[in-house]
Design a protein around this motif. Structure first.
Motif, PDB file in Angstrom:
ATOM      1  N   VAL A  55       9.926 -22.801  15.494  1.00  0.00           N
ATOM      2  CA  VAL A  55       8.882 -23.611  16.125  1.00  0.00           C
ATOM      3  C   VAL A  55       8.074 -22.697  17.043  1.00  0.00           C
ATOM      4  CG1 VAL A  55       8.385 -25.561  17.624  1.00  0.00           C
ATOM      5  CG2 VAL A  55      10.283 -25.697  15.998  1.00  0.00           C
ATOM      6  N   PRO A  56       6.822 -22.383  16.705  1.00  0.00           N
ATOM      7  CA  PRO A  56       6.057 -21.394  17.478  1.00  0.00           C
ATOM      8  C   PRO A  56       5.981 -21.695  18.964  1.00  0.00           C
ATOM      9  CG  PRO A  56       4.924 -21.907  15.425  1.00  0.00           C
ATOM     10  CD  PRO A  56       6.071 -22.872  15.534  1.00  0.00           C
ATOM     11  N   SER A  57       5.812 -22.949  19.336  1.00  0.00           N
ATOM     12  CA  SER A  57       5.703 -23.285  20.754  1.00  0.00           C
ATOM     13  C   SER A  57       6.983 -22.953  21.508  1.00  0.00           C
ATOM     14  CB  SER A  57       5.347 -24.764  20.933  1.00  0.00           C
ATOM     15  OG  SER A  57       6.366 -25.591  20.386  1.00  0.00           O
ATOM     16  N   ASN A  58       8.127 -22.982  20.821  1.00  0.00           N
ATOM     17  CA  ASN A  58       9.375 -22.662  21.498  1.00  0.00           C
ATOM     18  C   ASN A  58       9.493 -21.171  21.753  1.00  0.00           C
ATOM     19  OD1 ASN A  58      11.905 -23.555  22.629  1.00  0.00           O
ATOM     20  ND2 ASN A  58      12.891 -22.512  20.917  1.00  0.00           N
ATOM     21  N   VAL A  59       8.993 -20.362  20.835  1.00  0.00           N
ATOM     22  CA  VAL A  59       8.970 -18.914  21.065  1.00  0.00           C
ATOM     23  C   VAL A  59       8.135 -18.611  22.308  1.00  0.00           C
ATOM     24  CG1 VAL A  59       8.228 -16.695  20.113  1.00  0.00           C
ATOM     25  CG2 VAL A  59       9.333 -18.381  18.632  1.00  0.00           C
ATOM     26  N   GLU A  60       6.999 -19.275  22.436  1.00  0.00           N
ATOM     27  CA  GLU A  60       6.153 -19.096  23.615  1.00  0.00           C
ATOM     28  C   GLU A  60       6.876 -19.553  24.884  1.00  0.00           C
ATOM     29  OE1 GLU A  60       2.631 -21.299  22.789  1.00  0.00           O
ATOM     30  OE2 GLU A  60       2.065 -20.075  21.057  1.00  0.00           O
ATOM     31  N   ARG A  61       7.633 -20.647  24.778  1.00  0.00           N
ATOM     32  CA  ARG A  61       8.358 -21.183  25.932  1.00  0.00           C
ATOM     33  C   ARG A  61       9.417 -20.190  26.406  1.00  0.00           C
ATOM     34  NH1 ARG A  61      10.011 -25.314  23.539  1.00  0.00           N
ATOM     35  NH2 ARG A  61       8.263 -26.664  24.135  1.00  0.00           N
ATOM     36  N   ILE A  62      10.167 -19.630  25.461  1.00  0.00           N
ATOM     37  CA  ILE A  62      11.209 -18.666  25.814  1.00  0.00           C
ATOM     38  C   ILE A  62      10.598 -17.445  26.479  1.00  0.00           C
ATOM     39  CG2 ILE A  62      12.967 -17.109  24.888  1.00  0.00           C
ATOM     40  CD1 ILE A  62      13.449 -19.237  22.690  1.00  0.00           C
ATOM     41  N   ALA A  63       9.526 -16.920  25.903  1.00  0.00           N
ATOM     42  CA  ALA A  63       8.868 -15.740  26.465  1.00  0.00           C
ATOM     43  C   ALA A  63       8.365 -16.024  27.878  1.00  0.00           C
ATOM     44  CB  ALA A  63       7.719 -15.299  25.565  1.00  0.00           C
ATOM     45  N   SER A  64       7.821 -17.211  28.081  1.00  0.00           N
ATOM     46  CA  SER A  64       7.318 -17.570  29.407  1.00  0.00           C
ATOM     47  C   SER A  64       8.448 -17.657  30.424  1.00  0.00           C
ATOM     48  CB  SER A  64       6.570 -18.904  29.325  1.00  0.00           C
ATOM     49  OG  SER A  64       6.170 -19.345  30.605  1.00  0.00           O
ATOM     50  N   ARG A  65       9.522 -18.348  30.075  1.00  0.00           N
ATOM     51  CA  ARG A  65      10.640 -18.485  31.008  1.00  0.00           C
ATOM     52  C   ARG A  65      11.324 -17.142  31.275  1.00  0.00           C
ATOM     53  NH1 ARG A  65       9.325 -22.931  33.716  1.00  0.00           N
ATOM     54  NH2 ARG A  65      10.170 -24.891  32.871  1.00  0.00           N
ATOM     55  N   ALA A  66      11.334 -16.270  30.277  1.00  0.00           N
ATOM     56  CA  ALA A  66      11.975 -14.961  30.460  1.00  0.00           C
ATOM     57  C   ALA A  66      11.305 -14.160  31.564  1.00  0.00           C
ATOM     58  CB  ALA A  66      11.949 -14.181  29.151  1.00  0.00           C
ATOM     59  N   SER A  67      10.033 -14.428  31.806  1.00  0.00           N
ATOM     60  CA  SER A  67       9.300 -13.672  32.818  1.00  0.00           C
ATOM     61  C   SER A  67       9.724 -14.013  34.237  1.00  0.00           C
ATOM     62  CB  SER A  67       7.792 -13.904  32.650  1.00  0.00           C
ATOM     63  OG  SER A  67       7.440 -15.235  32.968  1.00  0.00           O
ATOM     64  N   VAL A  68      10.414 -15.147  34.430  1.00  0.00           N
ATOM     65  CA  VAL A  68      10.840 -15.544  35.778  1.00  0.00           C
ATOM     66  C   VAL A  68      12.356 -15.717  35.867  1.00  0.00           C
ATOM     67  CG1 VAL A  68       8.655 -16.654  36.326  1.00  0.00           C
ATOM     68  CG2 VAL A  68      10.473 -18.010  35.289  1.00  0.00           C
ATOM     69  N   SER A  69      13.087 -15.363  34.816  1.00  0.00           N
ATOM     70  CA  SER A  69      14.528 -15.599  34.764  1.00  0.00           C
ATOM     71  C   SER A  69      15.294 -14.283  34.812  1.00  0.00           C
ATOM     72  CB  SER A  69      14.907 -16.359  33.492  1.00  0.00           C
ATOM     73  OG  SER A  69      14.244 -17.610  33.421  1.00  0.00           O
ATOM     74  N   ASP A  70      16.508 -14.364  35.326  1.00  0.00           N
ATOM     75  CA  ASP A  70      17.414 -13.223  35.255  1.00  0.00           C
ATOM     76  C   ASP A  70      18.096 -13.152  33.897  1.00  0.00           C
ATOM     77  OD1 ASP A  70      17.433 -12.195  38.147  1.00  0.00           O
ATOM     78  OD2 ASP A  70      17.823 -14.332  38.408  1.00  0.00           O
ATOM     79  N   ALA A  71      18.346 -14.325  33.301  1.00  0.00           N
ATOM     80  CA  ALA A  71      19.029 -14.390  32.007  1.00  0.00           C
ATOM     81  C   ALA A  71      18.469 -15.543  31.196  1.00  0.00           C
ATOM     82  CB  ALA A  71      20.539 -14.562  32.202  1.00  0.00           C
ATOM     83  N   VAL A  72      18.377 -15.329  29.892  1.00  0.00           N
ATOM     84  CA  VAL A  72      17.915 -16.359  28.964  1.00  0.00           C
ATOM     85  C   VAL A  72      18.974 -16.542  27.888  1.00  0.00           C
ATOM     86  CG1 VAL A  72      16.235 -16.908  27.162  1.00  0.00           C
ATOM     87  CG2 VAL A  72      15.449 -16.045  29.369  1.00  0.00           C
ATOM     88  N   PHE A  73      19.335 -17.801  27.638  1.00  0.00           N
ATOM     89  CA  PHE A  73      20.335 -18.148  26.632  1.00  0.00           C
ATOM     90  C   PHE A  73      19.661 -18.988  25.550  1.00  0.00           C
ATOM     91  CE2 PHE A  73      22.335 -17.546  30.679  1.00  0.00           C
ATOM     92  CZ  PHE A  73      23.505 -16.850  30.404  1.00  0.00           C
ATOM     93  N   VAL A  74      19.859 -18.599  24.288  1.00  0.00           N
ATOM     94  CA  VAL A  74      19.203 -19.264  23.171  1.00  0.00           C
ATOM     95  C   VAL A  74      20.257 -19.602  22.124  1.00  0.00           C
ATOM     96  CG1 VAL A  74      17.360 -19.111  21.447  1.00  0.00           C
ATOM     97  CG2 VAL A  74      17.114 -17.916  23.633  1.00  0.00           C
ATOM     98  N   SER A  75      20.098 -20.749  21.476  1.00  0.00           N
ATOM     99  CA  SER A  75      21.087 -21.202  20.487  1.00  0.00           C
ATOM    100  C   SER A  75      20.863 -20.570  19.116  1.00  0.00           C
ATOM    101  CB  SER A  75      21.057 -22.734  20.360  1.00  0.00           C
ATOM    102  OG  SER A  75      19.773 -23.179  19.973  1.00  0.00           O
ATOM    103  N   THR A  76      20.272 -19.395  19.110  1.00  0.00           N
ATOM    104  CA  THR A  76      20.157 -18.561  17.916  1.00  0.00           C
ATOM    105  C   THR A  76      20.868 -17.255  18.217  1.00  0.00           C
ATOM    106  OG1 THR A  76      18.031 -19.552  17.316  1.00  0.00           O
ATOM    107  CG2 THR A  76      18.548 -17.435  16.318  1.00  0.00           C
ATOM    108  N   GLY A  77      21.466 -16.626  17.209  1.00  0.00           N
ATOM    109  CA  GLY A  77      22.251 -15.418  17.406  1.00  0.00           C
ATOM    110  C   GLY A  77      21.475 -14.304  18.093  1.00  0.00           C
ATOM    111  N   ARG A  78      22.197 -13.490  18.849  1.00  0.00           N
ATOM    112  CA  ARG A  78      21.567 -12.459  19.680  1.00  0.00           C
ATOM    113  C   ARG A  78      20.680 -11.510  18.885  1.00  0.00           C
ATOM    114  NH1 ARG A  78      19.048  -9.216  21.612  1.00  0.00           N
ATOM    115  NH2 ARG A  78      19.338  -7.970  23.504  1.00  0.00           N
ATOM    116  N   ARG A  79      21.060 -11.184  17.659  1.00  0.00           N
ATOM    117  CA  ARG A  79      20.262 -10.205  16.915  1.00  0.00           C
ATOM    118  C   ARG A  79      18.878 -10.730  16.552  1.00  0.00           C
ATOM    119  NH1 ARG A  79      23.605 -10.024  11.175  1.00  0.00           N
ATOM    120  NH2 ARG A  79      22.419 -11.631  10.043  1.00  0.00           N
TER     121      ARG A  79
END
Length: 357
Positions: free
Chosen positions: A123-147
């Motif tokens: 879902v493209p909007s979710n990729v944008e959401r993760i990237a945005s939150r990563a800019s203000v977070s110490d850690a980001v957790f996603v329900s897709t594998g790390r690789r």
């Protein structure tokens, strides 16, 4: 500040921002965010939750949620100031701005900020959401594998995979012990965006109509089920389809996987996400294509002892190794850089800092 409890374990003050479904008044979906809250409490962390959508509606004129967004952000700042959290976990809380999270950090300079995201990367909007939150977070957790998360490296946050956990007070069934269940096969969904899976489900439904009872709540004219109605449907089910809207992302599945496995319901899931590298043998049934899936559905339908054995192994694994307590403690430890206290099965491919081994 972090402190030791009676068991000499470090406990934290955690502020968890996520939709708590308050205005659904019991007709709720099974919530990974709620399971995280339960796990934090079970691990003796002090927890306060902030439901952004509900607060916005409660604070808005005439209850019009969109008019309460600004007030919800203000209320979160009040809560952060009053609470002084050690850890802020921002889940799916789009009404809370990054600027507000930065302000929370100013109010509690020693706190860590984590973003938990349980939506797919297709879902493209979710990729944008993760990237945005990563800019203000110490850690980001996603329900897709790390690789699959390499596209977010270098943005600012450390990156981690998180599973969908089971919760002992939610996944209370063990259908692997029962033989006389009226629903042979189950698939619940009313989502139609970014997917064509219902075409395959429809063909399978037609193919097995004379052999088994296949319920498809939310599709093909069958009403969706929520809350206790969903619980009752699960309680009557032997086998379920764990079909994502799209298949192939490493270790990605909807929360349906934990709901089925945790209740002792045999699940069929696509081989593309490679859950065979995470789950034990003879637990989930993997298929490559529609013909393969149909053949395996029939195989387990006509061999109930095999169905029970595989479902039992999946249930035992999930409740032992992918439960809410381990899930919550992993998020606390990874977010704050605390050495892992457990050999988390879903984190064996990473270092503590989230980098790949």
């Amino acid at each position: 500040m972090p402190r030791n409890n009676d068991k000499n374990e470090i406990t934290m003050r955690v502020l968890h921002i996520a939709y708590q479904q308050l205005r659904r008044y019991g007709q709720t979906r099974v919530s990974w965010a709620q399971k995280l809250s339960f796990g934090l409490i079970k691990n003796d962390h002090y927890l306060q939750t902030f439901s952004d959508r509900d607060i916005a509606a409660f604070e808005a004129p005439l209850g019009i949620r969109d008019l309460g967004v600004g007030k919800a952000n203000k209320r979160l700042l009040e809560m952060g100031d009053a609470m002084e959290p050690d850890l802020v976990i921002a889940g799916h809380c789009d009404m809370i701005s990054n600027d507000t999270l930065r302000e929370v950090k100013k109010l509690a300079p020693n706190c860590f900020i984590a973003h938990c995201n349980n939506d797919p990367l297709f879902v493209p909007s979710n990729v944008e959401r993760i990237a945005s939150r990563a800019s203000v977070s110490d850690a980001v957790f996603v329900s897709t594998g790390r690789r699959e998360l390499k596209q977010f490296e270098g943005i600012g946050a450390r990156l981690y995979h998180m599973p969908n956990p089971v919760e002992a007070s939610v996944e209370v069934l063990d259908n692997s012990r029962i033989t006389d269940l009226p629903i042979d096969l189950l698939f619940c969904s009313n989502a139609t965006k970014f997917t064509q899976r219902l075409e395959m489900v429809g063909r399978i439904k037609e193919a097995v109509k004379d052999q088994m009872n296949f319920k498809t709540y939310g599709s093909f004219g069958e009403a969706p089920v929520w809350g206790r109605d969903y619980d009752r449907a699960l309680a009557e089910t032997k086998m379920g389809l764990n079909l994502n809207r799209q298949e192939g992302d490493y270790w990605y599945s909807s929360a349906r996987m934990a709901q089925l496995a945790g209740n002792g319901i045999l699940q069929f899931t696509h081989s593309g996400p490679r859950f065979d590298e995470l789950l034990p043998e003879e637990s989930a049934v993997y298929f490559n294509d529609e013909d393969d899936l149909l053949a395996k559905i029939r195989e387990f339908h006509f061999d109930d002892a095999k169905r029970q054995h595989w479902a039992s192994r999946a249930r035992q694994f999930y409740h032992q190794e992918m439960n809410s307590r381990l899930y919550a403690q992993y998020i606390v430890e990874a977010s704050m850089g605390i050495p892992f206290s457990h050999d988390y099965v879903w984190a064996r491919d990473i270092h503590l800092d989230g980098s790949m081994k």
